[in-house]
Design a protein around this motif. Sequence first.
Motif, PDB file in Angstrom:
ATOM      1  N   ALA A 290       0.821  -1.214   0.000  1.00  0.00           N
ATOM      2  CA  ALA A 290       0.000   0.000   0.000  1.00  0.00           C
ATOM      3  C   ALA A 290       0.856   1.265   0.000  1.00  0.00           C
ATOM      4  CB  ALA A 290      -0.936   0.005   1.201  1.00  0.00           C
TER       5      ALA A 290
ATOM      6  N   TYR B 226      -5.034  -1.612  -0.073  1.00  0.00           N
ATOM      7  CA  TYR B 226      -5.648  -0.889   1.043  1.00  0.00           C
ATOM      8  C   TYR B 226      -5.527  -1.728   2.299  1.00  0.00           C
ATOM      9  CZ  TYR B 226      -7.311   1.901  -2.777  1.00  0.00           C
ATOM     10  OH  TYR B 226      -7.351   2.682  -3.889  1.00  0.00           O
ATOM     11  N   SER B 227      -4.523  -1.423   3.078  1.00  0.00           N
ATOM     12  CA  SER B 227      -4.257  -2.204   4.281  1.00  0.00           C
ATOM     13  C   SER B 227      -5.293  -1.958   5.373  1.00  0.00           C
ATOM     14  CB  SER B 227      -2.854  -1.883   4.800  1.00  0.00           C
ATOM     15  OG  SER B 227      -2.715  -0.497   5.028  1.00  0.00           O
ATOM     16  N   GLU B 228      -5.984  -0.826   5.324  1.00  0.00           N
ATOM     17  CA  GLU B 228      -6.952  -0.507   6.372  1.00  0.00           C
ATOM     18  C   GLU B 228      -8.099  -1.515   6.415  1.00  0.00           C
ATOM     19  OE1 GLU B 228      -4.782   3.084   5.074  1.00  0.00           O
ATOM     20  OE2 GLU B 228      -5.970   1.610   3.991  1.00  0.00           O
TER      21      GLU B 228
ATOM     22  N   ASN C  70       4.156  -0.474   6.196  1.00  0.00           N
ATOM     23  CA  ASN C  70       3.888   0.741   5.445  1.00  0.00           C
ATOM     24  C   ASN C  70       5.113   1.658   5.439  1.00  0.00           C
ATOM     25  OD1 ASN C  70       1.700   3.399   5.163  1.00  0.00           O
ATOM     26  ND2 ASN C  70       1.356   1.527   4.003  1.00  0.00           N
TER      27      ASN C  70
ATOM     28  N   PRO D 172      -3.497   9.557   1.466  1.00  0.00           N
ATOM     29  CA  PRO D 172      -3.841   8.695   0.333  1.00  0.00           C
ATOM     30  C   PRO D 172      -3.504   9.326  -1.018  1.00  0.00           C
ATOM     31  CG  PRO D 172      -5.811   9.273   1.609  1.00  0.00           C
ATOM     32  CD  PRO D 172      -4.647   9.920   2.270  1.00  0.00           C
TER      33      PRO D 172
END
Length: 144
Positions: A13, A20-22, A46, A97
Motif C-alpha cells: 500500500a 488498502y491495508s486498512e 507501510n 492517500p
Amino acid sequence: MAYLSLFVTAFVAATILPAYSEILLGGLVLEGYSVFWLWFWATAGNTLGSVVNGMIGRQVDRFKHKRWFPFSQRQLHRARQRFNRYGQWSLLFGWLPIGGDALTLIGGIMRVPWLHFVTLVAIGKGARYAVVLWLVIQANGGPG
C-alpha cells in the motif's frame, strides 16, 4: 500468518501499487487479534514500503536524462522547490492517500538522511494506523 499478511499488504500500500491495508486491519481487529501487534506490523510494513519509495527517489538523477523517464526537468525542479519550502517535516504526511507516496519519493530525491526519513514517516504512518484502529474499535462498541 495474519500479521505477515498485514505487513505485506501495508508494504504494498505504501508503494505505487494499489492496495488498502486498512480493510485488512479492520477485519483482523474484529477477529480479535492483538491491537498493538496489528498497529506495529501495519506501521512497519507501510514505513518500509515508503523506504522503498525513498530509495527509488535517490536513483532519480541517474535516469532523468533518459527518454522514457516520466518526469520533465521542470517537474523535478518544482517538486524540489515545494519540498524545500516545507522541508523534511512534510514526510509526516507520507500517510496521505493522495500525494503521500510522492512525498516519500521526493524525500528520497532530496536525500533526506535515512534516520530522519524513517522516523518522520513512521510517526505519521503510526499515527494514521492508531486512528484507524481507534475508529474500528469505537464503531464496534469500544474495547472488547
